[in-house]
Each structure stands twice: as C-alpha cells, then as structure tokens.
Design a protein around this motif. Structure first.
Motif, short mmCIF file in Angstrom:
data_model
loop_
_atom_site.label_atom_id
_atom_site.label_comp_id
_atom_site.label_asym_id
_atom_site.label_seq_id
_atom_site.Cartn_x
_atom_site.Cartn_y
_atom_site.Cartn_z
N LYS A 25 0.81 -1.22 0.00
CA LYS A 25 0.00 0.00 0.00
C LYS A 25 0.84 1.27 0.00
CE LYS A 25 -3.53 -2.23 2.89
NZ LYS A 25 -4.31 -2.12 4.14
N ASP A 83 -7.15 0.12 14.67
CA ASP A 83 -8.12 0.23 13.59
C ASP A 83 -8.68 1.64 13.48
OD1 ASP A 83 -7.78 -2.42 12.98
OD2 ASP A 83 -9.60 -3.10 13.99
N HIS A 103 -5.87 3.60 11.87
CA HIS A 103 -5.52 3.16 10.51
C HIS A 103 -6.71 2.41 9.89
CE1 HIS A 103 -1.32 4.22 11.13
NE2 HIS A 103 -1.38 3.60 12.28
N GLN A 117 -7.60 2.08 6.95
CA GLN A 117 -7.26 1.36 5.72
C GLN A 117 -6.47 0.09 6.00
OE1 GLN A 117 -5.22 4.31 3.35
NE2 GLN A 117 -7.13 5.08 2.49
N GLY A 118 -6.10 -0.12 7.27
CA GLY A 118 -5.39 -1.32 7.63
C GLY A 118 -3.89 -1.20 7.53
N GLY A 132 -9.65 -9.60 8.78
CA GLY A 132 -10.02 -8.26 8.35
C GLY A 132 -8.85 -7.50 7.76
N GLN A 133 -7.67 -7.65 8.35
CA GLN A 133 -6.48 -6.99 7.81
C GLN A 133 -6.10 -7.56 6.45
OE1 GLN A 133 -4.60 -4.32 9.12
NE2 GLN A 133 -6.42 -4.14 10.42
N LYS A 163 -8.21 -6.17 3.80
CA LYS A 163 -7.84 -4.79 3.47
C LYS A 163 -6.53 -4.71 2.69
CE LYS A 163 -10.13 -2.82 7.55
NZ LYS A 163 -9.94 -2.10 8.85
#
Length: 397
Positions: free
Chosen positions: A62, A125, A128, A130-131, A154-155, A158
């Motif tokens: 990212k 969370d 961040h 967006q992870g 979940g991470q 993302k």
C-alpha cells in the motif's frame, strides 16, 4: 483450572512437558523408537530467482513507508516472536511499527517477560482504517482466539501481507489464510498444522516461505532472517545489510536443514531428566534498565527459560514501565533492587544482539551441560553447532 489456563499449561515448553509424560508412561520402547541426534547438513544456497521472487512478493502493498503491526493475545504470546521483529524494524526505521494486543492491559509473553503494548487492535483500527501493510503473527498459547482471528482476516481483506512467525503459522492457518498455500512452521508443530489444515503444502528446507500475500517461517530464531528479508523488500539490500551489520549478522537467507530438527532420543531424555529434577530448579533474575536492547533481552530471556532447569524473571528497582532502546515498554515481573548475584543473568556487553543467543547458549551449556544447551537450541530451531554437543560455533543464517 479454567479453559484459557488449561490451554496455556498445555502450551508450556512447546508442549514438550506433555511428551515427557507420554514417555514416562510408554517406557523404554518409546524412547528406543526415537532417532538419535542428527548432524546438521549445510543446506544449498538459495537460487537468485527464488530470492528475487520472495522479495517481490514482500514489497509494500500500500504505502512506500509501510505500517507494520505485530499482534499478540494478552495471556501468552511468544517472547522472541513478538519482541525481536519489533526491535529490528524500529532500528531499521523503514515504516511505522506498532506492537498490538487484542485487549487492554499488558501482554504476558511466554516463556518470559511482560510488556505494555503500543495499542489495542481497536485503537489501531481507529487510527488506521485502511489497515496495515504488514501484520506479523507470533506464536500464541491458543490458535483459535476469535478476536485475533477475526482481526487478521479483516487486515488481510484490506490488503495486508500477513506473516506467521514460528507457530504463528497455526494462527494464520486457523484464520483460513493458508488454505491451499505453501507454508512452513516450527518443526514441533508441523504435523499438527498439516493434520488440521490438510490443504497446506509444506515446503521443507526453507526458513521463510512466501505464497502470495502470506508468509510463514520455521521456529523462533527464524524471526531475525525473516525481518531482515522484509527490510530488504521494503528499503533495499543496502539498508538490510546495514541493519544486519548493526545486529552482528554477516548474512542471512531462507536456507534451512529441516531434517536436523526433530524429536530425537537425546532431546527426549534431556527433557525428561530436567523435568523430573523438579527440586533442582532456579529462578534467574534479569535486571531491566532504561535503554535495554529488546532483541538481546528477548533472546536471552527466552533461552534461559527453556532449560527445564531455570526460569528467567525480569526485575527492576521500581514498579512501572521501563522503555527499551527502541521504544517498547517492559513491565518488571518482580520489584526489588537486588537479586542473588549467583542467580543473575547478565546481558552481554557484546554490542551485536545476534551474538546474545550464542552467549546465552554457551552459558546454559556451562551451567547445566551441553545436552541442555542442545535442548534449548532445538526448541528455538536455531541452526548451527549448538544443536550438537562437541562444538560451539553458530550462525543465525
């Protein structure tokens, strides 16, 4: 005993205490069925094409300056798996590094030390949404903690790269992220991983295995080469080599001799003998001081707590957190100015943390004998001569 405590008890010592009980019940036939100690071979070099593919897969997904989260559960997370990547990544200064816990409060590390994390996963969370770019998953006392599994999933959703350190691979697998993928884990837990997750494809003779956006490693000591590989993927070879020199590690890569790590007869006999000598067990103190190097501390405390003859206990003159060299806050397990000098573990003055484990293993050999030294090295899945009793030179490579 409640369920979490029962799970933690069965996890102690990588489950070896349970194997000792089995050995006592089964008797000599079981011991004779075990192989003798093996002589580690020199694994072949990693092909440049494989190394390049590993680095490419680990590129930041990212951000150029990534956010790296190291997650643990509060009641028992492996000491070196949690602290060593934190200390090395903070040294490297290649991104934002956060040590997390699933719940508020301190993290009890196993087999030694206690820390105050930077944040909970909920706080992370919120900061961040967006992870993370990378999530490092250490070994934990249980593989099925629903909070940590949901958060890891979940991470990953993302876009984070998830890295299972040591038996943290079992947690990553329980989150469903290793289905159909190539992977590895600590030698002791490999069969359990494959039985529970039969679609996982084990890759032998590699300390680091990357498949897509998921990576796994072999046992505890592999967190150092894994972290250096991640630094190289993010910031380049020159930066990784500079950090490696600072650590005292001349070279590193994924090569590994898997056949050298197994449940052998000498290993079982030493574990049994040390466990049965319950009257001859020591509590060894490690003084916590501001600015202590967390990498050296983790390796030393971890090693001395795996002998079945000793337990490392951190102490400080005053209560409250003590900040390490790279910013994590340690909480002393005992408060007091003094500890019996003969039962104090002095952290080596050696400026290179990679040498701290060698020094600790040598000290264990001198205090309890070379078989106990080899027992500890095997638990740490530490390649080199400490796994044998006749020589003393090792390497983290």
């Amino acid at each position: 005993m409640n369920r979490p405590n029962r799970r933690r008890a069965t996890w102690i010592g990588l489950g070896i205490a349970g194997m000792v009980v089995i050995a006592l019940a089964a008797g000599a036939a079981w011991l004779l069925s075990l192989p003798p100690a093996t002589t580690p071979a020199a694994p072949p070099a990693i092909a440049e094409s494989e190394r390049a593919a590993t680095l490419s897969a680990l590129k930041p997904p990212k951000r150029p300056r990534p956010v790296i989260a190291i997650v643990g559960i509060n009641d028992a997370t492996e000491t070196t798996d949690y602290l060593m990547p934190y200390g090395i990544l903070r040294r490297a200064d290649i991104g934002e590094v956060a040590a997390l816990a699933t719940q508020p409060g301190p993290v009890k590390l196993y087999p030694a030390l206690r820390v105050e994390p930077d944040a909970t996963i909920a706080q992370f969370d919120a900061q961040h949404p967006q992870g993370a770019d990378y999530v490092l998953v250490p070994a934990m006392s249980r593989d099925d903690d629903p909070t940590v599994l949901q958060w890891i999933r979940g991470q990953a959703a993302k876009g984070a790269t998830v890295i299972g350190i040591c038996a943290g691979a079992k947690v990553v697998a329980a989150a469903g992220l290793l289905d159909g993928k190539r992977a590895t884990t600590h030698w002791y837990y490999l069969n359990d991983l494959l039985e529970k997750h039969p679609t996982v494809r084990h890759v032998p003779d590699r300390r680091i295995v990357v498949d897509g956006r998921v990576a796994t490693t072999t046992g505890i000591s592999a967190s150092m080469p894994m972290t250096l590989t991640l630094i190289e993927a993010v910031a380049g070879r020159d930066r990784a080599e500079a950090v490696a020199r600072d650590l005292g590690l001349p070279h590193w890569d994924a090569r590994h001799d898997s056949d050298a790590f197994t449940f052998t007869r000498p290993f079982a006999l030493t574990a049994m003998g040390n466990t049965m000598a319950f009257w001859n067990r020591e509590r060894l103190g490690i003084a916590l001081r501001p600015g202590v190097d967390e990498v050296s501390l983790a390796l030393v405390a971890d090693a001395w707590s795996r002998t079945y003859r000793s337990q490392a206990i951190s102490f400080a003159a005053q209560p409250g957190p003590i900040q390490t060299r790279n910013g994590i806050r340690l909480l002393p397990e005992q408060v007091g100015k003094d500890w019996d000098g003969e039962r104090t573990i002095a952290l080596t003055a050696e400026p290179h943390p990679a040498k701290a484990l060698d020094a600790a293993l040598n000290g264990i050999g001198q205090r309890y004998g070379t078989r106990t030294e080899a027992l500890v090295a095997m638990q740490l899945e530490y390649p080199g001569e400490h796994g044998r009793t006749e020589t003393r030179t090792t390497s983290m490579q």
